[in-house]
Structures are given as structure tokens and as C-alpha cells.
Write a protein that holds these residues in place. Structure first.
Motif, short mmCIF file in Angstrom:
data_model
loop_
_atom_site.label_atom_id
_atom_site.label_comp_id
_atom_site.label_asym_id
_atom_site.label_seq_id
_atom_site.Cartn_x
_atom_site.Cartn_y
_atom_site.Cartn_z
N GLN A 1 0.83 -1.20 0.00
CA GLN A 1 0.00 0.00 0.00
C GLN A 1 0.87 1.26 0.00
N ALA B 1 -8.12 -5.47 -8.32
CA ALA B 1 -8.76 -4.87 -7.14
C ALA B 1 -7.74 -4.66 -6.02
N LEU C 1 -5.23 -1.68 -7.40
CA LEU C 1 -5.85 -0.38 -7.66
C LEU C 1 -6.75 0.08 -6.52
N ASP C 2 -7.56 -0.80 -5.99
CA ASP C 2 -8.54 -0.41 -4.97
C ASP C 2 -7.98 -0.50 -3.55
N ARG C 3 -7.48 -1.67 -3.18
CA ARG C 3 -6.99 -1.84 -1.80
C ARG C 3 -5.68 -1.12 -1.56
N GLY D 1 -4.34 1.21 -3.63
CA GLY D 1 -4.52 2.62 -3.99
C GLY D 1 -3.59 3.15 -5.07
N CYS E 1 -2.36 4.43 -8.70
CA CYS E 1 -2.98 5.15 -9.82
C CYS E 1 -2.54 4.58 -11.17
N ASP F 1 -2.48 1.63 -13.77
CA ASP F 1 -3.14 0.39 -14.16
C ASP F 1 -2.36 -0.20 -15.33
#
Length: 92
Positions: free
Chosen positions: A5, A61, A64-66, A68, A70, A72
Motif C-alpha cells: 500500500q 482490485a 488499484l482499490d486496496r 490505492g 494510480c 493500471d
């Protein structure tokens, strides 16, 4: 997961592309600038992710989501599983 993260948010922030020509170069900056224990912990997390058998959607996921990030990698035609293996290799 904490160091993944940190890598995603501190190095793959919204302006990451202004700091390196290629995303993989961002990992070299992380490897060279952070304490070795931080790099090793991040790499260990990524190795566990690579061997976990997660599907592409789950990897996306996670990154990108957990975490964070930017960036991809799919926008550059790179599958998420390949990206995670590239990240592991770049941190050796």
C-alpha cells in the motif's frame, strides 16, 4: 500488505508518470530510496500475491482499490499477474 500500500500510494500516485519514463522505473526508485527492510517486505508481499492463485480481477482490485495505485498496467497491455511478477523481479 502495508508496504504494498505504501509503494502504491507513495510511488504510483496520480503524477507518477512525471517522475519516470516507464512505470517499472518507479520500482527502481523505490528499491534505491527506501530502507532494505521496507523493500524486502514489499517484495515478500508481492511474491505471496503471485503465488496465491488470485484471478486477474482480484489482482486488479488489490493493486488499484486496496493498495490505492494510480497506475493500471492493463492500459499498457500488461496483465495484472505479469505486472506483479515484474514488480517482484524489479525489487531483487
Amino acid at each position: 500488505m502495508e508496504k504494498l500500500q505504501y509503494l502504491a500510494q507513495a510511488y504510483f500516485h496520480q503524477d507518477y508518470d512525471l517522475e519516470a519514463e516507464e512505470p517499472i522505473q518507479v520500482l527502481a526508485e523505490f528499491r534505491d530510496c527506501e530502507p532494505s527492510e521496507v523493500v524486502e517486505e514489499a517484495r515478500g508481499t508481492m511474491e505471496r500475491v503471485v503465488t496465491s492463485g488470485m484471478r486477474e480481477e482480484e489482482l486488479a482490485a488489490l493493486w488499484l482499490d486496496r493498495a490505492g495505485a494510480c497506475y493500471d498496467p492493463r492500459q499498457d497491455g500488461i496483465e495484472m499477474s505479469v505486472w506483479f511478477r515484474q514488480m517482484v523481479d524489479a525489487l531483487l
